[in-house]
Design a protein around this motif. Structure first.
Motif: not given
Ligand code: ZN
Length: 481
Positions: A322, A326-327, A330, A352, A356, A360
């Motif tokens: 996972n 992500s970018s 990260i 995460t 994040q 967001r």
């Protein structure tokens, strides 16, 4: 006897080159139709295609990164068919000499490693775009609009062997391929923009049968969710037919997003129908050993290698997978933080989940420069040592994203440090019990939910300095003693 599904995936990856595959037209990101055209991408008589070197570099990079053997002398073929969005009546593609063959891609399904075998990776050009006005489908449209901006954009087609066993595995494969092309920096990889478009070939057969069942191709799946649903639907449709001994026909079916069913589009063409022949306008493509080695030297850190680094830091396969989606910043940030906190799981969860999530909400794509691995780690360590509650950690993080601060200092000056002295907490618990005799009686009569009320009173009395779980534990001990 068990019925086993078999799935093969065909994925078109739109490369992010500046110009089209066989002409100098710009690749434009615009809604205005027919802005980037020339005689070559329109297929007008007398025009001549010349391959885009950057696209050949990109496909070689992808083929090498999926462990393919490189065909050193490749060839472009004409695939003949007539559609209004392909005015020259053939698509330039590759046939028996694709750039890459016999590759593989490691994926993660349900926390376990699997390998998807890749049959071929070949180069072709995109077609124009038809918009069917009225119904969205050609058979019932009132008119069709054609936009040739997309005609001739370089596409790589990646074809797997029909060895995928479930919709979950197919989805994990597309997620991995998408991350790979993003990390290789050869495609935007945006599904919603059609940078990655996939078809699934599905068949079912009784377990142990030597031959695969008749394959049905499913088109028009625009998201991972619709891919999963379409495969599930098609497996169950074919399973029912096989059980009732109905004849499954080889055909192309359309996934209807609204009705969540597949419906027949046309009987499937075999490759003979396309009358492939080598394109006489384009010379053989020689990929010299030097060229291939130069490309090999530019392979960046691959998703599978990132996963390995995250696993070495102590994360599970699933979490590592996972995080790898992500970018990149990260993942890098996680590594720095987990080295300071020495707690991989807590660092992963905080970054995460909380970090994040807050970014967001604020629509921030990166961190303000004062949010460092050091001060973020300080928050995680404060929670880990029970010095602050998770709620306070969230509050400090929100402040930290707003302005530069020292988390521990902030926690002290804002009274967020928790009371960890059991004797002190014990006194508060007794105080609350004494002043709530009636509530205590109701709890012993079975009204368990009132415990939460008392915990709330304890926290209030301590001005939020008591950890709720510690308060609850001490409270229950007192009530039950
Ligand atoms: Zn052009």
């Amino acid at each position: 006897m068990n019925i086993i599904p078999t799935i093969g995936m065909e994925t078109h990856v739109e490369l992010k080159t500046n110009s089209k595959m066989f002409c100098r037209c710009y690749v434009l990101d615009t809604d205005l139709p027919n802005e980037s055209l020339c005689p070559t991408c329109l297929g007008l008589p007398g025009s001549l295609p010349a391959p885009n070197k950057k696209a050949i570099e990109f496909i070689t990079l992808l083929a090498l990164s999926t462990n393919c053997s490189i065909t050193n002398e490749g060839m472009f073929h004409r695939k003949n068919y007539f559609y209004p969005d392909l005015p020259k009546n053939y698509q330039i593609s590759q046939f028996d000499l694709p750039v890459g063959t016999e590759g593989s891609l490691e994926i993660v399904v349900d926390g376990e490693f699997e390998t998807v075998e890749i049959e071929r990776v070949h180069m072709e050009e995109d077609t124009g775009k038809s918009t069917h006005i009225g119904s969205g489908r050609i058979d019932s449209a009132t008119s069709t609009h054609l936009d040739f901006n997309r005609a001739g954009i370089p596409l790589v087609e990646v074809v797997t062997k029909p060895l995928i066993k479930s919709s979950k595995e197919a989805v994990a494969y597309i997620e991995e391929l998408r991350q790979l092309v993003i990390d290789l920096n050869i495609s935007e990889g945006k599904l919603e923009k059609g940078n990655l478009r996939f078809d699934a070939n599905i068949s079912v057969a009784y377990e142990g049968d030597k031959e695969l069942g008749t394959k049905v191709e499913i088109k028009n799946m625009n998201s991972l969710k619709s891919l999963e649903k379409a495969i599930e639907y098609e497996i169950s449709r074919q399973t029912k037919m096989l059980k009732s001994k109905e004849n499954i026909i080889q055909e192309t079916r359309h996934w209807d997003e609204k009705k969540e069913v597949t419906s027949s589009m046309r009987s499937k063409e075999g490759s003979a129908d396309y009358r492939y022949f080598s394109d006489p306008d384009i010379p053989n493509m020689i990929l010299s050993e030097d060229f291939v080695n130069t490309i090999k030297a530019t392979i960046p850190v691959l998703p599978s290698e990132k996963r390995k680094v995250f696993m070495d830091s102590g994360l599970s396969i699933e979490d590592s997978n996972n995080l790898g989606k992500s970018s990149n910043w990260i993942g890098d940030f996680y590594i720095q933080v987990s080295e300071i906190t020495k707690d991989s799981k807590a660092s992963f969860n905080f970054i995460t989940g909380e970090l994040q999530g807050q970014l967001r909400k604020l629509e921030l794509l990166s961190l303000p420069n004062w949010v460092t691995a050091k001060n973020l780690s300080e928050i995680i360590i404060l929670v880990n040592n029970d010095k602050i509650s998770f709620t306070s950690a969230k509050e400090i993080l929100t402040k930290l994203i707003e302005e530069k601060l020292e988390p521990e200092e902030y926690a002290v000056s804002n009274n967020l440090i928790q009371e960890n002295d059991i004797d002190e907490i014990g006194k508060i618990v007794l105080e609350v019990i004494d002043s709530n005799e009636e509530v205590i009686i109701r709890i012993s009569d079975g009204e368990d939910k009132l415990i939460g009320f008392l915990v709330g009173q304890i926290i209030k009395l301590s001005k939020g300095k008591v950890n709720p779980s510690v308060a609850k534990e001490l409270l229950l001990k007192e009530i039950n003693s």
